[in-house]
Write a protein that holds these residues in place. Structure first.
Motif, PDB file in Angstrom:
ATOM      1  N   ASP A 189      -8.843   1.885  -1.542  1.00 47.52           N
ATOM      2  CA  ASP A 189      -7.798   1.749  -2.562  1.00 47.52           C
ATOM      3  C   ASP A 189      -7.289   0.308  -2.627  1.00 47.52           C
ATOM      4  O   ASP A 189      -6.974  -0.203  -3.690  1.00 47.52           O
TER       5      ASP A 189
ATOM      6  N   PRO B 173       0.816  -1.215   0.000  1.00 46.82           N
ATOM      7  CA  PRO B 173       0.000   0.000   0.000  1.00 46.82           C
ATOM      8  C   PRO B 173       0.850   1.266   0.000  1.00 46.82           C
ATOM      9  O   PRO B 173       1.969   1.278   0.541  1.00 46.82           O
TER      10      PRO B 173
ATOM     11  N   ASP C 152      -3.010   5.668   0.729  1.00 42.75           N
ATOM     12  CA  ASP C 152      -4.106   4.707   0.531  1.00 42.75           C
ATOM     13  C   ASP C 152      -4.984   4.552   1.769  1.00 42.75           C
ATOM     14  O   ASP C 152      -4.500   4.616   2.908  1.00 42.75           O
ATOM     15  N   HIS C 153      -6.263   4.302   1.500  1.00 42.99           N
ATOM     16  CA  HIS C 153      -7.184   3.833   2.541  1.00 42.99           C
ATOM     17  C   HIS C 153      -7.381   2.342   2.289  1.00 42.99           C
ATOM     18  O   HIS C 153      -7.849   1.941   1.222  1.00 42.99           O
TER      19      HIS C 153
ATOM     20  N   CYS D 212      -0.126   4.294   5.691  1.00 43.76           N
ATOM     21  CA  CYS D 212      -1.488   4.317   5.139  1.00 43.76           C
ATOM     22  C   CYS D 212      -2.520   4.303   6.275  1.00 43.76           C
ATOM     23  O   CYS D 212      -2.179   4.128   7.444  1.00 43.76           O
ATOM     24  N   ARG D 213      -3.779   4.502   5.892  1.00 41.69           N
ATOM     25  CA  ARG D 213      -4.897   4.433   6.833  1.00 41.69           C
ATOM     26  C   ARG D 213      -5.548   3.063   6.673  1.00 41.69           C
ATOM     27  O   ARG D 213      -5.724   2.612   5.530  1.00 41.69           O
TER      28      ARG D 213
ATOM     29  N   PRO E  55       1.356   5.390   1.047  1.00 44.52           N
ATOM     30  CA  PRO E  55       1.001   6.154   2.250  1.00 44.52           C
ATOM     31  C   PRO E  55      -0.374   6.828   2.153  1.00 44.52           C
ATOM     32  O   PRO E  55      -1.067   6.950   3.155  1.00 44.52           O
TER      33      PRO E  55
ATOM     34  N   ARG F 101      -5.164   6.665  12.550  1.00 46.27           N
ATOM     35  CA  ARG F 101      -4.997   6.005  11.247  1.00 46.27           C
ATOM     36  C   ARG F 101      -5.576   4.598  11.178  1.00 46.27           C
ATOM     37  O   ARG F 101      -5.681   4.016  10.098  1.00 46.27           O
TER      38      ARG F 101
ATOM     39  N   THR G 155       3.769   1.652   6.716  1.00 43.20           N
ATOM     40  CA  THR G 155       3.599   2.313   5.412  1.00 43.20           C
ATOM     41  C   THR G 155       3.050   3.737   5.504  1.00 43.20           C
ATOM     42  O   THR G 155       3.129   4.473   4.538  1.00 43.20           O
TER      43      THR G 155
END
Ligand SMILES: C[S@@+](CC[C@H](N)C(=O)[O-])C[C@H]1O[C@@H](n2cnc3c(N)ncnc32)[C@H](O)[C@@H]1O
Length: 274
Positions: free
Chosen positions: A133, A61, A65-66, A87-88, A63, A114, A85
């Protein structure tokens, strides 16, 4: 009915307190509670965080991205992936005690901005279509009888072009040696063959980007793990803190099931066409 039986297999009270107490006894009262420190306790997979590391390498993923974690358990993989990463991650899990623990542990690691875990079913995801995503699911589909609905729901909530990574057990030759970590009896264990897994993922509309039966690659590692546990007992921090002493038998049985080819392990990366 099956949903209740699945949740009661995993249920227990006071999970977060028990895990934090075990970790504190090991790392000291002042040390930070981090996703890495919790990792021996909160990745519900026989190969622990190693399996999540492989899943992360496949899903990769970004950063921004959900990401959706389908069957997030107590949130170990979600926190770990978000921490690595940036990401959430939103997780969903059927078992209320697990979601309560996930929420408390996410607070304890300071990651609530997050990572969010919600109670709900993978078969009726409470999200609009094209929300995420990327998505992943680790060791969950073995509890799901309606695979078509599981993959269709993942497909629906992914954005066009979105990726789904799966890492889970599949049917080999013969039944698993019950009880195993995901099911005490055959009543809540639903293993598809490797070929049916590929067929069901494709039937939902996904294009397979990578499909790997990793059983032969991991067999020696799994056997070594089982022999070590037989000789030395389990390490102080492990999934038995989460699931209780029954986990010793569950783990040994799933390890033997993999060694004997009764359970196969598959890793899949699939894309919802753009
Ligand atoms: C073996 S645990 C894996 C947890 C997590 N994926 C991990 O790797 O740590 C299986 C999880 O799947 C969840 N689960 C089973 N059936 C589900 C369903 N229909 N919807 C959502 N979660 C489900 C269980 O509650 C449990 O937390």
């Amino acid at each position: 009915m099956t949903g209740n039986s699945v949740a009661s297999h995993y249920a227990s009270s006071g999970i977060a307190g028990r895990l934090v107490a075990a970790l504190r006894a090991e790392i000291g009262p002042e040390a930070a509670i981090t996703p890495d420190a919790l990792a021996p306790l909160d990745h519900f997979h026989g190969r622990g965080v190693l399996a999540t590391r492989e899943l992360l390498a496949v899903l990769a993923p970004l950063p921004a991205d959900h990401v959706l974690d389908i069957g997030c358990g107590i949130g170990g993989p979600a926190r770990w992936i978000a921490a690595k990463t940036g990401c959430r991650v939103t997780g969903i899990d059927l078992t209320p005690d697990f979601v309560e623990a996930a929420t408390a542990l996410t607070e304890a690691t300071g990651m609530a901005g997050r990572v969010r875990c919600l109670q709900g079913s993978a078969l009726d995801l409470p999200f609009a279509e094209s929300t995420f995503d990327r998505a992943y699911s680790q060791n969950v589909v073995m509890n799901i009888a309606d695979k078509k609905r599981f993959y269709a729901e993942a497909f629906r909530v992914l954005k066009p072009g979105g990726l789904l990574a799966l890492s889970n057990g599949a049917a080999g030759s013969g039944d698993p040696y019950f009880p195993v970590p995901w099911a005490a009896t055959a009543a809540t264990s639903f293993l598809s063959t490797v070929d049916d897994t590929r067929r069901d993922v494709e039937a939902a509309g996904f294009a397979i980007e990578r499909f790997h039966d990793v059983t032969d690659d991991i067999r020696a590692q799994v056997a070594a793990q089982r022999r070590r546990a037989e000789a030395e007992g389990l390490p102080r921090l492990g999934l038995h803190v989460l699931m209780g002493d029954r986990m010793r038998t569950y783990l040994a049985n799933s390890q033997r099931s993999i060694e004997d080819g009764r359970v196969r392990m598959v890793e899949v990366l699939a894309r919802k066409p753009a």
